[in-house]
Design a protein around this motif. Structure first.
Motif, PDB file in Angstrom:
ATOM      1  N   ILE A 219       0.837  -1.206   0.000  1.00  0.00           N
ATOM      2  CA  ILE A 219       0.000   0.000   0.000  1.00  0.00           C
ATOM      3  C   ILE A 219       0.867   1.250   0.000  1.00  0.00           C
ATOM      4  N   LEU A 220       1.915   1.265   0.836  1.00  0.00           N
ATOM      5  CA  LEU A 220       2.805   2.430   0.896  1.00  0.00           C
ATOM      6  C   LEU A 220       3.540   2.636  -0.425  1.00  0.00           C
ATOM      7  N   LYS A 221       3.910   1.541  -1.076  1.00  0.00           N
ATOM      8  CA  LYS A 221       4.611   1.655  -2.355  1.00  0.00           C
ATOM      9  C   LYS A 221       3.726   2.298  -3.412  1.00  0.00           C
ATOM     10  N   VAL A 222       2.490   1.835  -3.503  1.00  0.00           N
ATOM     11  CA  VAL A 222       1.558   2.396  -4.481  1.00  0.00           C
ATOM     12  C   VAL A 222       1.223   3.849  -4.131  1.00  0.00           C
ATOM     13  N   PHE A 223       1.056   4.126  -2.841  1.00  0.00           N
ATOM     14  CA  PHE A 223       0.735   5.493  -2.416  1.00  0.00           C
ATOM     15  C   PHE A 223       1.881   6.448  -2.736  1.00  0.00           C
ATOM     16  N   SER A 224       3.111   6.022  -2.500  1.00  0.00           N
ATOM     17  CA  SER A 224       4.268   6.873  -2.795  1.00  0.00           C
ATOM     18  C   SER A 224       4.378   7.156  -4.286  1.00  0.00           C
ATOM     19  N   ALA A 225       4.113   6.135  -5.099  1.00  0.00           N
ATOM     20  CA  ALA A 225       4.158   6.344  -6.549  1.00  0.00           C
ATOM     21  C   ALA A 225       3.083   7.343  -6.984  1.00  0.00           C
ATOM     22  N   GLY A 226       1.904   7.256  -6.396  1.00  0.00           N
ATOM     23  CA  GLY A 226       0.843   8.198  -6.731  1.00  0.00           C
ATOM     24  C   GLY A 226       1.176   9.625  -6.309  1.00  0.00           C
ATOM     25  N   VAL A 227       1.767   9.782  -5.123  1.00  0.00           N
ATOM     26  CA  VAL A 227       2.156  11.116  -4.646  1.00  0.00           C
ATOM     27  C   VAL A 227       3.213  11.719  -5.560  1.00  0.00           C
ATOM     28  N   ALA A 228       4.165  10.894  -5.994  1.00  0.00           N
ATOM     29  CA  ALA A 228       5.216  11.394  -6.891  1.00  0.00           C
ATOM     30  C   ALA A 228       4.627  11.871  -8.219  1.00  0.00           C
ATOM     31  N   ARG A 229       3.630  11.151  -8.743  1.00  0.00           N
ATOM     32  CA  ARG A 229       3.006  11.555 -10.001  1.00  0.00           C
ATOM     33  C   ARG A 229       2.235  12.857  -9.841  1.00  0.00           C
ATOM     34  N   GLY A 238       2.308  24.040 -13.074  1.00  0.00           N
ATOM     35  CA  GLY A 238       2.287  25.232 -12.239  1.00  0.00           C
ATOM     36  C   GLY A 238       1.121  25.285 -11.279  1.00  0.00           C
ATOM     37  N   ILE A 239       0.374  24.197 -11.174  1.00  0.00           N
ATOM     38  CA  ILE A 239      -0.762  24.151 -10.252  1.00  0.00           C
ATOM     39  C   ILE A 239      -0.248  23.792  -8.858  1.00  0.00           C
ATOM     40  N   PRO A 240      -0.526  24.595  -7.838  1.00  0.00           N
ATOM     41  CA  PRO A 240      -0.032  24.276  -6.494  1.00  0.00           C
ATOM     42  C   PRO A 240      -0.777  23.081  -5.886  1.00  0.00           C
ATOM     43  N   VAL A 241      -0.053  22.036  -5.622  1.00  0.00           N
ATOM     44  CA  VAL A 241      -0.604  20.847  -4.966  1.00  0.00           C
ATOM     45  C   VAL A 241       0.257  20.522  -3.760  1.00  0.00           C
ATOM     46  N   ALA A 242      -0.335  19.839  -2.777  1.00  0.00           N
ATOM     47  CA  ALA A 242       0.377  19.573  -1.524  1.00  0.00           C
ATOM     48  C   ALA A 242       1.665  18.764  -1.723  1.00  0.00           C
ATOM     49  N   PRO A 243       1.679  17.701  -2.547  1.00  0.00           N
ATOM     50  CA  PRO A 243       2.937  16.942  -2.697  1.00  0.00           C
ATOM     51  C   PRO A 243       4.068  17.744  -3.322  1.00  0.00           C
TER      52      PRO A 243
END
Length: 323
Positions: A219-229, A238-243
């Motif tokens: 779960i953490l692996k998939v979540f980290s990949a999603g956050v990186a994307r 240029g859109i401000p997003v939390a990650p």
């Protein structure tokens, strides 16, 4: 199970079974549908005891028609129609395991208790079964079994010997009568039978049991990949997003530092960098090893490589070896 609902008179045993099933449905969040093919009573007893002792789960076995009727009646009475999905899963030789515990741990307990068994005629093969070449230990009078299967054999030292390897069973196909008898005579028990989880019912959804094998690391692996994307998309558009906030902060600091170096503006974090640019000699002695290591190599590389001496030709002594 009142008589006026069905027009039938049910025995006390069936009424007690219905009350037990309704209680399990009301008091447990998860239900695992298990297959109990080729599972003996003693094996089932051991699994029940371990579940009650360690995990607090309960196995319920019974007639499918009775189980379906009680589940559908419970769904109608409570208004939770999702239980009808559970009733549709009660087909063939299955049972229900009710628990509030972690389902993956319940699955491990159910499937680890397996008993090695011989191949039975008409049963589905769990794996491929092959006979290697070599002696079998059977007397020559047993040759008919090998002939029925088309296995080439020979008699060696008063025993049957297989000439070349042969595959008897194929995974997913039924075991033949001759194959089962031959494996039994040779004392081979290729299969292991136990309870198998077929489906998982939780919170009104029917899931594949493969989801129980997903751990926290996956779960953490998939979540980290999603956050990186998401961070990459935010930086590219240029859109401000939390990650992307840490990357934007670093980029903003670099821009502010570049402005300070180009102008007289400054702020506390930029003082040291401006001092390094203004007084490079002051910080040159901070890394003597780096400067000393490169200084000795430069003159050596600058020197021209000395030419190798040419090989001297041997002088002619004026005579031959054969004179």
């Amino acid at each position: 199970m009142p008589e006026e609902e069905t027009g039938r008179v049910y025995s006390e045993r069936k009424q007690a079974f219905a009350a037990q099933l309704e209680g399990l449905l009301a008091n447990n969040k998860h239900c695992l549908v298990i297959s109990a093919d080729n599972v003996g009573s003693q094996q089932m007893h051991l699994v029940r005891a371990e579940l009650r002792k360690t995990i607090k789960a309960e196995i319920l076995m019974g007639k499918n028609t009775m189980i379906k009727f009680v589940i559908r009646r419970y769904a109608a009475a409570t208004g939770e129609t999702t239980y009808n999905k559970l009733a549709d899963l009660c087909k063939l030789n299955v049972g229900l395991v009710f628990t509030n515990h972690t389902m993956s741990e319940v699955k491990d307990v159910l499937e680890k208790n397996k008993v090695v068994a011989a191949a039975k005629a008409g049963a589905m093969a769990q794996c491929d079964v092959s006979l290697p070449s070599g002696p079998t230990g059977l007397e020559p009078t047993q040759t008919s079994f090998f002939q029925a299967l088309g296995i080439a054999t020979k008699i060696n030292k008063g025993a049957i010997e297989i000439i070349s390897p042969i595959q008897l069973c194929v995974e997913g196909e039924k075991v033949g009568t001759s194959e089962a008898v031959l494996l039994g005579k040779m004392g081979i028990k290729p299969f292991a039978y136990g309870l198998v989880v077929r489906k998982v019912f939780t919170e009104g959804a029917v899931l594949n049991p493969a989801v129980l094998d997903i751990g926290n690391e996956d779960i953490l692996k998939v979540f980290s990949a999603g956050v990186a994307r998401v961070a990459a998309i935010g930086l590219a558009t240029g859109i401000p997003v939390a990650p992307a906030v840490p990357h934007l902060i670093v980029k903003g600091f670099k821009n502010m530092l570049a402005v300070c170096l180009a102008t007289s503006c400054t702020f506390p974090a930029a003082e040291k960098m401006k001092d390094i640019v203004a007084n490079p000699d002051k910080y040159a002695s901070a890394a003597p090893a780096a400067g000393g290591g490169g200084g000795g190599a430069a003159p050596a590389a600058a020197k021209a490589k000395a030419p190798e001496p040419e090989a001297e030709e041997e002088e002619d002594m004026g005579f031959s070896l054969f004179d």
